[in-house]
Design a protein around this motif. Structure first.
Motif, PDB file in Angstrom:
ATOM      1  N   TRP A 125     -28.965  66.046-131.635  1.00  0.00           N
ATOM      2  CA  TRP A 125     -27.903  65.111-132.030  1.00  0.00           C
ATOM      3  C   TRP A 125     -26.658  65.879-132.496  1.00  0.00           C
ATOM      4  O   TRP A 125     -25.533  65.570-132.109  1.00  0.00           O
ATOM      5  N   ALA A 126     -26.874  66.900-133.319  1.00  0.00           N
ATOM      6  CA  ALA A 126     -25.729  67.683-133.803  1.00  0.00           C
ATOM      7  C   ALA A 126     -24.993  68.322-132.630  1.00  0.00           C
ATOM      8  O   ALA A 126     -23.756  68.361-132.590  1.00  0.00           O
ATOM      9  N   TYR A 127     -25.757  68.810-131.656  1.00  0.00           N
ATOM     10  CA  TYR A 127     -25.137  69.415-130.481  1.00  0.00           C
ATOM     11  C   TYR A 127     -24.324  68.366-129.711  1.00  0.00           C
ATOM     12  O   TYR A 127     -23.166  68.595-129.359  1.00  0.00           O
ATOM     13  N   ALA A 128     -24.967  67.210-129.471  1.00  0.00           N
ATOM     14  CA  ALA A 128     -24.282  66.147-128.733  1.00  0.00           C
ATOM     15  C   ALA A 128     -23.022  65.712-129.482  1.00  0.00           C
ATOM     16  O   ALA A 128     -21.959  65.518-128.881  1.00  0.00           O
TER      17      ALA A 128
ATOM     18  N   VAL B 109     -17.499  69.632-133.848  1.00  0.00           N
ATOM     19  CA  VAL B 109     -18.520  69.845-134.863  1.00  0.00           C
ATOM     20  C   VAL B 109     -19.535  68.711-134.834  1.00  0.00           C
ATOM     21  O   VAL B 109     -19.181  67.543-134.696  1.00  0.00           O
ATOM     22  N   GLY B 110     -20.806  69.092-134.956  1.00  0.00           N
ATOM     23  CA  GLY B 110     -21.876  68.121-135.161  1.00  0.00           C
ATOM     24  C   GLY B 110     -22.522  68.412-136.500  1.00  0.00           C
ATOM     25  O   GLY B 110     -22.739  69.573-136.867  1.00  0.00           O
ATOM     26  N   TRP B 111     -22.819  67.349-137.253  1.00  0.00           N
ATOM     27  CA  TRP B 111     -23.302  67.548-138.623  1.00  0.00           C
ATOM     28  C   TRP B 111     -24.288  66.426-138.903  1.00  0.00           C
ATOM     29  O   TRP B 111     -23.895  65.245-138.971  1.00  0.00           O
ATOM     30  N   VAL B 112     -25.562  66.756-138.995  1.00  0.00           N
ATOM     31  CA  VAL B 112     -26.618  65.747-139.038  1.00  0.00           C
ATOM     32  C   VAL B 112     -27.617  66.079-140.148  1.00  0.00           C
ATOM     33  O   VAL B 112     -27.994  67.240-140.313  1.00  0.00           O
ATOM     34  N   GLU B 113     -28.039  65.065-140.893  1.00  0.00           N
ATOM     35  CA  GLU B 113     -29.044  65.284-141.932  1.00  0.00           C
ATOM     36  C   GLU B 113     -30.434  65.241-141.301  1.00  0.00           C
ATOM     37  O   GLU B 113     -31.018  64.175-141.123  1.00  0.00           O
TER      38      GLU B 113
ATOM     39  N   LEU C 216     -25.884  71.949-138.775  1.00  0.00           N
ATOM     40  CA  LEU C 216     -24.492  72.002-138.331  1.00  0.00           C
ATOM     41  C   LEU C 216     -24.425  72.689-136.977  1.00  0.00           C
ATOM     42  O   LEU C 216     -25.102  73.691-136.759  1.00  0.00           O
ATOM     43  N   VAL C 217     -23.633  72.138-136.079  1.00  0.00           N
ATOM     44  CA  VAL C 217     -23.359  72.829-134.818  1.00  0.00           C
ATOM     45  C   VAL C 217     -21.845  72.905-134.673  1.00  0.00           C
ATOM     46  O   VAL C 217     -21.164  71.883-134.675  1.00  0.00           O
TER      47      VAL C 217
ATOM     48  N   HIS D 108     -22.211  77.998-132.719  1.00  0.00           N
ATOM     49  CA  HIS D 108     -23.001  78.443-133.864  1.00  0.00           C
ATOM     50  C   HIS D 108     -23.825  77.288-134.401  1.00  0.00           C
ATOM     51  O   HIS D 108     -23.298  76.334-134.944  1.00  0.00           O
ATOM     52  N   PRO D 109     -25.158  77.384-134.254  1.00  0.00           N
ATOM     53  CA  PRO D 109     -26.018  76.381-134.876  1.00  0.00           C
ATOM     54  C   PRO D 109     -26.435  76.896-136.253  1.00  0.00           C
ATOM     55  O   PRO D 109     -26.776  78.078-136.404  1.00  0.00           O
TER      56      PRO D 109
END
Lengths: 171, 513
Positions: free
Chosen positions: B226-229, B447-451, B458-459, B473-474
């Motif tokens: 999800w963060a990547y997407a 940026v992807g940012w998911v709990e 973070l991606v 950077h993951p």
């Protein structure tokens, strides 16, 4: 205590029938004598090494011990030391940083020994392949008897791979 | 502090997460970090990139959380030095060491200058993340001697554990200094699972990278995917359909449930209650089987792709999940009562592996372990993206910071995830589950940012040309939390280490990359 017992009774017995062997998973012609394999057949001690996996395969190896698969019910258990093991179960592409540790673990297992490579990474290097940091498949570092593909291979496939490794029957 | 408090040119990024990006000079870099720290903000990640072929030298990046969201700072440097921030954020220390190993740029005055991710796989004068490093070449093994910190004194001895551990866990090395059974010091040595993930991303297209993102840490495949997407969607300024976002949240909560259930069982087992493992591992297995039946994969790998999700859920599937949630809710409630009531279990849990709220705040403990030490951060509650902005997530927190607190937070989060899954199943909007993304602009960022279940994932993405990844950077929350484990075990006995370690359950693969 009463609540624990009630919960156990309510859960009932979950264990399912284990799979048969699958000769398609064999990598090499049988390395071990049939007589030895027959002895292994009764009880087997497995040492697992994560040589650099994403930890997906570990989740499924853990699942082998849940009541549904109940690997231990078949006389197969995981041991803490390679010295006590008959089989080495290896996950992951072999990272360069784990190469020596994997080799040493393999050497520490007494003969005769079996190696099962787990998952697409263990079989072929998977998505990670060979690079500055990865040696790719397990067979590029130690000899492999059985390779179980999957990302990650579900517990049933893992059981099948392990049982194929210790079976002397050829298909 | 809020975004308007900065005396900086910051531009908001498109996309779901509240993120601002800004280029800073060396003075502002340290000053902003200091300000954020003093106002109670946190460091999420620190990484670097090689932009020499664009004639922009190297860059160091930091992602900081403030009250408004995430601030991504970029500091350009024409040589191999930059001002470190490990004196401001202790969590930066290992990230700076990794940056040195991978990119060959170093802080002016590091507090710890030892390598971190580099062991023997490549020479000290070669840097894998430089663009002129050929990632496909294997270098001969470099013998190296890692200087552990030694503890001396009467009766002190060392126990070295790993990288191959006794159980089925990932590789890492722990060096205990002990007196008798008591732990005086623990030093971790990680990096064994380093398999060149970041370099590999740079050979991939934005579409192809999704599969790799889902294999950064297998137990968090949904969070990473999800963060990547989200990062890709941010870079191409496209919002996926609502139904896709709701389904993503359903998958993420199911991943949280699976991991929490697994951990609750394992924690019971590590404290001697095998009953707990048997019960919780059945609940986890049931959940995984439904995942396989309805979404095609037990751990939901490759279910989320940039643009949406792969599998839709029909009414029969939704009804099945709803019925299972009811059964799960009942069983977990019974098991929680048994855990809470079990004197032997509580004796092992209470007081073990304690991290006080003060220490947690100082060292930046995050995610689930952070919430168990009164660090009230949960993206789903504080910076909710769709559909969480409609679900009113109740954050679980605890003050005690011991194993018992981390168990309690897991139980609370299981109940909350069950509640959220029910709400999602009820409120799932109709429509498409996927939208085709436009071609990405060259050198765009996202940026992807998911709990995730463990903490915030973070991606950070920079596109190249032709829809390719230039740098990605993951970041796993384990970076922040591993150092706290070194503190949590102090004064505890060695046999409690597996229990304490499990109560954190940190990722090696997500950290080593």
């Amino acid at each position: 205590m009463y609540k624990i017992i009630r919960q156990i009774l309510q859960s009932g017995i979950k264990t399912e029938t284990p799979p048969g062997i699958d000769d398609a998973l064999r990598c090499t012609a049988q390395r071990l004598e049939n007589a030895i394999l027959e002895r292994f057949g009764g009880a087997l001690a497995i040492r697992h090494v994560d040589a650099g996996s994403c930890n997906g395969c570990e989740l499924e190896i853990h699942a082998l011990s849940n009541p549904y698969y109940n690997l231990e019910g078949l006389g197969i258990h995981f041991v803490a030391s390679p010295r006590h093991a008959d089989m080495l179960l290896v996950t992951g592409p072999v990272s360069r940083h784990m190469e020596t540790a994997l080799q040493r673990t393999y050497e520490a297992i007494p003969e005769p020994k079996l190696v099962v490579a787990v998952g697409d990474c263990g079989c072929s290097g998977g998505l990670f392949g060979e690079s500055y940091a990865s040696r790719g498949r397990v067979a590029s570092v130690i000899p492999v008897d059985v390779a179980v593909p999957g990302c990650p291979p579900p517990p049933f496939a893992l059981m099948q791979g392990i049982l194929t490794g210790i079976s002397s029957r050829m298909g | 502090m809020r975004i308007e408090d900065f005396d900086l040119a910051l531009s908001p990024l498109p996309g779901a997460a509240p993120v601002w990006h800004g280029d800073v000079d060396a003075a502002a870099w340290r000053q902003v970090c200091r300000q954020v720290h003093d106002k109670g903000g946190r460091l999420v990640a620190l990484w670097g990139s090689d932009r020499r072929e664009l004639e922009r030298g190297f860059a160091v990046h930091a992602a900081l959380v403030i009250r408004s969201g995430l601030v991504w700072l970029t500091l350009a440097t024409d040589n191999d030095r930059y001002p470190g921030i490990d004196d401001i954020f202790p969590a930066a220390s290992r990230m700076q060491r990794a940056l040195g190993d991978l990119l060959g740029i170093y802080p002016h005055a590091p507090q710890d200058a030892r390598p971190w991710l580099r062991h023997s796989a490549w020479p000290a004068d070669q840097y894998p993340l430089r663009k002129d490093f050929d990632g496909s070449t294997a270098h001969p093994a470099q013998p190296q001697d890692y200087p552990f910190v030694t503890v001396e004194g009467d009766g002190v001895h060392e126990i070295a554990v790993g990288p191959v551990h006794a159980g089925t866990i990932e590789p890492g090395h722990f060096r205990f200094s002990v007196i008798g059974e008591r732990i005086l010091r623990l030093e971790q040595r990680l990096g064994y699972a380093h398999k060149g993930v970041e370099k590999l991303f740079e050979t991939m297209t934005l579409e192809g990278g999704a599969r790799l993102a889902g294999r950064i840490s297998g137990d968090s495949t949904v969070a990473y995917a999800w963060a990547y997407a989200m990062a890709v969607e941010s870079a191409v300024s496209t919002v996926p359909p609502g139904r896709a976002l709701w389904l993503r949240a359903l998958l993420l909560e199911r991943e949280r449930l699976a991991n929490h259930l697994g951990d609750l069982g394992a924690l019971g087992n590590d404290a001697g209650l095998a009953f707990g493992l048997a019960q919780f591992s059945c609940l986890k297995e049931d959940l995984l089987r439904s995942n396989a039946a309805l979404f095609g994969h037990r751990y939901l790998m490759d279910s989320i792709v940039p643009g949406g999700v792969v599998n839709d859920l029909d009414e029969t599937g939704a009804a099945r999940l709803m019925a299972e949630l009811d059964a799960l809710d009942q069983t977990v409630t019974r098991l929680r009562y048994i855990y809470d009531d079990h004197a032997g279990l509580q004796d092992r849990f209470i007081g073990a592996g304690q991290v006080t709220p003060e220490l947690a705040a100082r060292l930046g403990l995050c995610g689930l372990a952070g919430r168990a030490s009164a660090q009230a951060w949960d993206l789903r509650a504080q910076f909710p993206t769709a559909p969480y902005d409609r679900l009113d997530v109740r954050m679980a927190t605890h003050r005690n910071g011991d194993v018992a607190a981390r168990v309690a937070v897991r139980f609370d989060e299981v109940s909350e995830a069950i509640r959220l899954c029910r709400l999602i199943l009820k409120g799932l909007p109709g429509g498409a589950i996927f939208t085709i993304l436009p071609k990405a602009p060259d050198h765009a960022i996202g940026v992807g940012w998911v709990e995730g279940w463990r903490g915030e994932v973070l991606v950070a993405l920079e596109t190249g040309t032709d829809n390719r990844i230039r740098r990605l950077h993951p970041h796993d929350p384990s970076w922040q939390n591993w150092p706290l484990l070194e503190h949590a075990v102090l004064g505890n006995i060695v046999p409690d280490f597996p229990l304490i370690n499990k109560s954190f359950n940190l990722s090696y693969s997500g950290h080593d990359l």
